[in-house]
Scaffold this active site. Structure first.
Site, PDB file in Angstrom:
ATOM      1  CB  SER A  76      -8.352   1.292   5.857  1.00 56.28           C
ATOM      2  OG  SER A  76      -8.868   2.586   6.009  1.00 56.28           O
ATOM      3  CE  LYS A 128      -3.858   2.004   2.662  1.00 54.40           C
ATOM      4  NZ  LYS A 128      -4.752   1.788   3.831  1.00 54.40           N
ATOM      5  CB  SER A 162      -7.677   3.948   2.880  1.00 52.99           C
ATOM      6  OG  SER A 162      -6.922   3.275   3.866  1.00 52.99           O
TER       7      SER A 162
END
Length: 478
Positions: free
Chosen positions: A178, A76, A154
């Site tokens: 997330s 990420k 996210s």
């Protein structure tokens, strides 16, 4: 959808084939790069492809012989960092500056030691602030089950890439849902570990944890074995498990008492019927497995008071983070440097007064944590909820209006209402792709355990995976 059969093997299977000499890290890496090249123009799951870095790593004789030697994964683009790799966090300013991670974080170093090959960095909403992954600077990440729909956020790029078979596992982080929300909307497995189970250093936000998104429960367990454990400098630390999670995964528990809930008390938050149905179906599966499932929930879960304190805390943390970024680049940030939603949320933190302060909200959240956590001491082992309050939403519905960005919050609260509470309490929670809408979209359910009981969560998740396997469900991405 990738036709390469390696795209549907999980990380444990790939590492075993590499260990046996049937595949090389270079072959597995080239396969992943080819799948990303084919699918990413449609999905936009990988914000920063790193094929040259990946190829060099895969053939480097110094690649550690760790538990996932040669397995390709995605990082990420926030949280765990490896020195020298790009670090943009969904922000156009950082991309224009060519920002790079100055050093390995604790988790980044552990991933290196595990022997993985980083093939790219995934798309996320700017600074991870939204439960949908459509950053202005990088473009929307699209759900592989329906490219008009959101992946949530996210860690949306991570979930989309794993669900579409680009990589078997992707790093993710969770500060309010997330990991779990993207897993729920993309049909993957997403474990948010307990506070103190994995290291987030140098970030010390009490609600933040990091782990991975996978397609199999055994991958989730094996990666927790590989990278779990607090660093001595961590503010929050849990003792290690009595045995590796992978070795106890099939120790099927019997006769657990499991409470379930499919609604919240917040005014205006209505839970979609498909999400309620997924909880009901999971309850039936758990009963069939010999557990006792009954209606039951902590005395409070998500209401207006929770939402207020959650907003204040998130705003203050973001305001502090933007100040840190401004110091790093050597000038104050302006509204032109970030998205309108980011600026508006940070402004909530900047405007806090002594009466409505970050400290007051943290004090309230500690009392809330004690109240909610006590439910697990009252003869309940697990709580079953929807993972999100609605199935995958259309991307166009989740764009914050530029003139009034925070007006989207009621919709966002409907998405994260079951996830955010357990980021505050720090308890482990896992999203599992048990449900489906009538149109075939994934619907995740969430199981929550007492602090430190990842072992129990993973064991029950493995039971559900065997009872209602989801590995054969693959998105129709052309």
């Amino acid at each position: 959808m990738p036709t390469d059969p390696l795209g549907w093997l999980d990380a444990v299977a790939l590492r075993d084939l590499i260990a046996k000499g049937e595949l090389t890290p270079a072959e597995v890496t080239e396969s992943a790069i080819a799948r990303i090249d084919a699918a990413n123009p449609i999905l936009n799951a990988v914000a920063v492809p790193l094929p040259d870095v990946a190829r060099a790593t895969a053939v480097d004789p110094r690649l550690p012989r760790g538990p996932f030697h040669g397995v390709p994964i995605l990082l990420k683009d926030a949280g765990a960092c490896m020195a020298g790799l790009p670090l943009y966090m969904g922000n156009g300013l950082l991309r224009s500056l060519g920002w790079r991670a100055p050093a390995d974080t604790v988790l980044g170093r552990r991933l290196r030691t595990a022997g993985v090959v980083i093939v790219g960095k995934t798309t996320l909403p700017e600074f991870g602030c939204q439960p949908t992954t459509q950053p202005i600077a990088f473009g929307a990440c699209r759900n592989p089950w329906d490219t008009a729909r959101s992946t949530a956020g996210s860690s949306g790029g991570a979930a989309a890439a794993v669900a579409a078979g680009l990589v078997p596992v992707a790093h993710a982080s969770d500060i309010g849902g997330s990991i779990r929300l993207p897993a729920a909307w993309c049909g993957a497995v997403g474990l948010k570990p307990s506070r103190g189970r994995t290291s987030t250093l140098p970030i010390t936000d009490p609600n933040l944890v990091e782990h991975v998104i996978t397609r199999s429960v055994r991958d989730t367990a094996a990666f927790l074995d590989a990278v779990g454990g607090a660093d001595p400098a961590d503010v929050y630390r849990l003792p290690p498990p009595a045995a590796p999670y992978s070795t106890t995964l099939l120790d099927a528990p019997e006769g657990l008492r499991i409470g379930y809930v499919a609604s919240v008390d917040a005014i205006g938050v209505t839970i979609a019927e498909e999400c309620v149905a997924a909880v009901s179906e999971t309850a039936r599966l758990l009963e069939r497995l010999g557990h006792h499932v009954e209606p039951g929930l902590p005395p409070r879960l998500f209401d207006e008071e929770f939402a207020m304190h959650h907003l204040r805390s998130a705003g203050w943390e973001l305001h502090h983070m933007l100040n840190t970024l401004a110091a790093a680049i050597g000038r104050p940030l302006t509204p032109a440097d970030v998205e309108p939603y980011t600026w508006a949320l940070a402004s909530v933190g900047a405007a806090l007064t002594e009466e409505a302060s970050y400290s007051a909200s943290q004090t309230w959240q500690r009392a809330y944590t004690a109240e909610v956590s006590a439910w697990w001491a009252n003869d309940f082992d697990l709580l079953l909820t929807p993972a999100a309050g609605e199935p995958p939403a259309l991307l166009d519905e989740l764009l914050p209006p530029p003139a009034d960005p925070l007006s989207i919050l009621p919709r966002f609260e409907q998405i994260w209402c079951f996830a955010a509470p357990f980021s505050v309490t720090g308890q482990p929670a896992i999203s599992l792709p048990v449900g489906r809408t009538s149109g075939g979209l994934p619907v995740g359910v969430q199981l929550v355990a007492a602090l430190g009981r990842e072992d129990l969560l993973l064991q029950v998740a493995a039971q559900l995976e065997m009872e209602a396997p989801w590995s054969g469900h693959r998105p129709p991405l052309p």
